[in-house]
Design a protein around this motif. Structure first.
Motif, mmCIF file in Angstrom:
data_model
loop_
_atom_site.group_PDB
_atom_site.id
_atom_site.type_symbol
_atom_site.label_atom_id
_atom_site.label_comp_id
_atom_site.label_asym_id
_atom_site.label_seq_id
_atom_site.Cartn_x
_atom_site.Cartn_y
_atom_site.Cartn_z
ATOM 1 N N VAL A 52 -41.195 15.210 19.476
ATOM 2 C CA VAL A 52 -41.370 14.835 20.887
ATOM 3 C C VAL A 52 -41.963 16.008 21.655
ATOM 4 N N ASP A 63 -45.604 16.728 20.773
ATOM 5 C CA ASP A 63 -46.509 15.689 21.273
ATOM 6 C C ASP A 63 -47.009 15.948 22.689
ATOM 7 N N HIS A 67 -35.731 5.672 28.576
ATOM 8 C CA HIS A 67 -37.150 5.370 28.378
ATOM 9 C C HIS A 67 -37.396 5.300 26.886
ATOM 10 N N GLU A 68 -38.198 4.331 26.464
ATOM 11 C CA GLU A 68 -38.472 4.186 25.037
ATOM 12 C C GLU A 68 -39.289 5.347 24.495
ATOM 13 N N THR A 69 -40.147 5.926 25.353
ATOM 14 C CA THR A 69 -41.009 7.014 24.896
ATOM 15 C C THR A 69 -40.951 8.193 25.858
ATOM 16 N N TYR A 81 -43.545 9.669 26.826
ATOM 17 C CA TYR A 81 -44.689 9.473 27.719
ATOM 18 C C TYR A 81 -44.257 8.718 28.968
ATOM 19 N N SER A 82 -43.503 7.671 28.767
ATOM 20 C CA SER A 82 -43.011 6.852 29.877
ATOM 21 C C SER A 82 -42.084 7.668 30.782
ATOM 22 N N GLU A 109 -37.000 14.774 15.084
ATOM 23 C CA GLU A 109 -37.507 13.839 16.094
ATOM 24 C C GLU A 109 -37.709 14.560 17.431
ATOM 25 N N GLY A 141 -33.309 5.946 23.159
ATOM 26 C CA GLY A 141 -34.493 6.495 23.805
ATOM 27 C C GLY A 141 -34.192 7.838 24.441
#
Length: 140
Positions: free
Chosen positions: A41, A44, A105-107, A109-110, A37, A85
């Motif tokens: 991340v 990405d 943060h959930e992502t 990106y956020s 995971e 997160g």
């Protein structure tokens, strides 16, 4: 609580991974999943930051991994990745500061969006280019 060091080099060589004696105890748990995971991340968003990699010195456990990130503004962070997160746990690589109470943060990106205006710009431009390419494809 079982812990093992994060080593992204072991990820690229999946052959023989199960036979590696260090990992035999982890079969059936999601240790590899949290490490994978974390690698996902990084892969990405690596294009939109100066540097980003899974920590090799902080321990990976079945429920946590640590990611070092340097923004294009040259700010360094250590991020904690858990089921809850991602959050900043230190303002340097391979560190954790228990006094820091940063929000989850959930992502990724956020989280990066809140830390780095340059990330936001690069990511936004990449998104626009992707959309333009899709538009051209659909018109031909």
């Amino acid at each position: 609580r079982m812990e093992t060091d994060c080593n992204p080099m072991e990820l690229s060589n999946n052959t023989g991974f199960e036979e590696d004696s260090d990992y035999r105890d982890f079969e059936g748990t999601d240790v590899k999943d949290m490490r994978l995971e974390a690698e996902a991340v990084v892969n990405d968003v690596l294009f939109a930051v100066s540097n980003m990699f899974v920590s090799k010195t902080l321990p990976c456990a079945e429920d946590v991994a640590y990611i070092n990130v340097e923004t294009r503004e040259r700010n360094r962070y250590c991020l904690e990745l858990t089921e809850a997160g991602l959050r900043v746990v230190a303002y340097d690589f391979d560190q954790t500061d228990d006094r820091l109470q940063t929000p989850y943060h959930e992502t990724v990106y956020s989280l990066l969006d809140s830390l780095s205006p340059a990330y936001r710009e690069v990511f936004g431009n990449a998104l626009l280019q992707r959309l333009e390419a899709l538009k051209k494809e659909s018109q031909s």
